[in-house]
Write a protein that holds these residues in place. Sequence first.
Motif, mmCIF file in Angstrom:
data_model
loop_
_atom_site.group_PDB
_atom_site.id
_atom_site.type_symbol
_atom_site.label_atom_id
_atom_site.label_comp_id
_atom_site.label_asym_id
_atom_site.label_seq_id
_atom_site.Cartn_x
_atom_site.Cartn_y
_atom_site.Cartn_z
ATOM 1 N N LEU A 1 0.700 -1.050 -0.030
ATOM 2 C CA LEU A 1 0.013 0.129 -0.026
ATOM 3 C C LEU A 1 0.809 1.347 -0.002
ATOM 4 O O LEU A 1 0.372 2.289 -0.848
ATOM 5 N N SER A 2 2.129 1.265 0.793
ATOM 6 C CA SER A 2 2.859 2.344 0.525
ATOM 7 C C SER A 2 3.495 2.832 -0.705
ATOM 8 O O SER A 2 4.017 3.705 -1.029
ATOM 9 N N GLN A 3 3.640 1.467 -1.743
ATOM 10 C CA GLN A 3 4.117 1.719 -3.045
ATOM 11 C C GLN A 3 3.590 2.528 -3.844
ATOM 12 O O GLN A 3 3.969 3.133 -4.863
ATOM 13 N N ASP A 4 2.158 2.915 -3.678
ATOM 14 C CA ASP A 4 1.404 3.556 -4.365
ATOM 15 C C ASP A 4 1.247 5.093 -3.765
ATOM 16 O O ASP A 4 0.457 5.025 -2.862
ATOM 17 N N PRO A 5 1.477 5.931 -4.402
ATOM 18 C CA PRO A 5 1.233 7.462 -3.927
ATOM 19 C C PRO A 5 -0.052 7.927 -3.703
ATOM 20 O O PRO A 5 -0.422 8.485 -2.486
ATOM 21 N N ASN A 6 -0.940 7.451 -4.469
ATOM 22 C CA ASN A 6 -2.230 7.942 -4.428
ATOM 23 C C ASN A 6 -3.020 6.954 -3.041
ATOM 24 O O ASN A 6 -3.784 7.577 -2.343
ATOM 25 N N LEU A 7 -2.860 5.792 -2.914
ATOM 26 C CA LEU A 7 -3.371 4.917 -2.078
ATOM 27 C C LEU A 7 -2.611 5.491 -0.647
ATOM 28 O O LEU A 7 -3.293 5.356 0.382
ATOM 29 N N LYS A 8 -1.337 5.595 -0.765
ATOM 30 C CA LYS A 8 -0.642 6.131 0.503
ATOM 31 C C LYS A 8 -1.223 7.452 0.942
ATOM 32 O O LYS A 8 -1.248 7.612 2.339
ATOM 33 N N THR A 9 -1.663 8.357 0.285
ATOM 34 C CA THR A 9 -2.287 9.438 0.627
ATOM 35 C C THR A 9 -3.667 9.386 1.093
ATOM 36 O O THR A 9 -4.261 9.734 2.290
ATOM 37 N N LEU A 10 -4.461 8.582 0.353
ATOM 38 C CA LEU A 10 -6.003 8.082 0.771
ATOM 39 C C LEU A 10 -5.907 7.442 2.287
ATOM 40 O O LEU A 10 -6.767 7.753 3.207
ATOM 41 N N LEU A 11 -4.983 6.608 2.336
ATOM 42 C CA LEU A 11 -4.931 5.713 3.902
ATOM 43 C C LEU A 11 -4.165 6.073 4.763
ATOM 44 O O LEU A 11 -3.629 5.300 5.428
ATOM 45 N N LYS A 12 -3.587 7.576 4.756
ATOM 46 C CA LYS A 12 -2.542 8.037 5.725
ATOM 47 C C LYS A 12 -3.032 7.804 7.057
ATOM 48 O O LYS A 12 -2.235 7.704 8.168
ATOM 49 N N ASN A 13 -4.228 7.699 7.502
ATOM 50 C CA ASN A 13 -4.768 7.634 8.637
ATOM 51 C C ASN A 13 -5.285 6.356 8.881
ATOM 52 O O ASN A 13 -6.286 6.150 9.971
ATOM 53 N N ALA A 14 -5.438 5.291 7.979
ATOM 54 C CA ALA A 14 -6.270 4.100 8.063
ATOM 55 C C ALA A 14 -5.419 3.302 9.088
ATOM 56 O O ALA A 14 -4.243 3.179 9.388
ATOM 57 N N LYS A 15 -6.575 2.263 9.827
ATOM 58 C CA LYS A 15 -5.862 1.485 10.617
ATOM 59 C C LYS A 15 -6.601 0.020 10.504
ATOM 60 O O LYS A 15 -8.064 0.102 10.458
#
Length: 412
Positions: A256-270
């Motif tokens: 998930l950290s390898q895609d910039p868009n997902l990294k931004t969307l999920l920055k607060n995900a748990k």
Amino acid sequence: MTHKQYDVVIIGAGPSGAVAGSILANKGLSVIILEKQYFPRFSIGESLLPQCMQFLQQAELEQVVLDNVAQLGFQFKNGAAFHRAGNDSAFDFTQKFTEGPGTTFQVKRGLFDKLLADETHKKGVEICYGHQVESVERLEPDVCLTVLNEQNQQYNVNAKFLLDASGFGRVLPRLLDLEKPSNFPMRKTVFTHFEDNINEENFDRNKILITVHPEYKDIWYWLIPFADGTSSIGVVAEPKYFDDAKSESETLLDFLSQDPNLKTLLKNAKPIQDVRSIQGYSANVSQLFGENYALLGNAGEFLDPVFSSGVTIALSSAVLAAPLIEKQLNGEQVNWQSEYADKLKYGVDTFRTFVESWYDGRFQDIIFHEQQDEKIRNMISSILAGYAWDNKNPYVSESERRVNVLAQICQP
């Protein structure tokens, strides 16, 4: 050993088993469903396609879904969004070539499957949870199964017809030696549910988000939002891309950290559940039916999760098979090859074209092409919405040729 006699015995209480059971019960037939697990139970395949709503309607199960949307937290869904290396594309399923529903829901399958099973039970279908089919004693002149109940006691079930709706359990393919290798490469998926905490303004919770890995076109991610602020999130790739030294949790978070868009969307995900994985899920069989039996959905063939076709194919198989069983039990002639297997395969092969062209990049180029013809978009939207059996749609009737021609036009 006790013996029970029914018109139809179904293995598995998931969506295809419930839909088939409901249709058969509506026709006045006696039906028993044998389910190894206890509901609710976790399952993937959480993003339904609009075509599913028609199939549920045919089984008189659509209304109970609509009545429980708010209570069970089903997320309204009107399309699919795609992301690749900074580029976005989306399809609105209400803008499509084929008539029929253009919206559906994203569901936690434990709750959704239990809802359908409970409603099927209300129609008079007997459902035995914790009961596992051990062997097929015979298939003619009637069916006889040996079953193990929750107390580890064996008993027999007799019926005039047998349906396998066991999904990935693939009970009959295993017991009757029907399994055949899939022609798809071995793939693995790692996934879990997150409290997603997505607060990006342009994120659309009414659509599944499918993301292509920024470096490898044959790796992709799903993000399926639910109505309660959680999401199902997973990555799909061939095993060569996975590091066996990492835990499944580390693997998913790393991807998930390898895609910039997902990294931004999920920055607060748990993560809120354990991370799970499935490998080698694509499957095929030598035949979909035989003397007094038929295979439904994933028990017969499963392609790939990329376009969420699994539940749609499962429900399609149920609504095709159930009326044929009624005909056969009434003494009418049924051609299971032309009336069931060929019809089901027609839509499966449509999905197959789009799955294969997704992984080799042809369909990705089509989706992300900057100039798109509205009529062609609507035809493709129909297939993404599940209407893969509509032979009036050129992208169904000539799927391989049409995709090839369009992909050549859309090559970057």
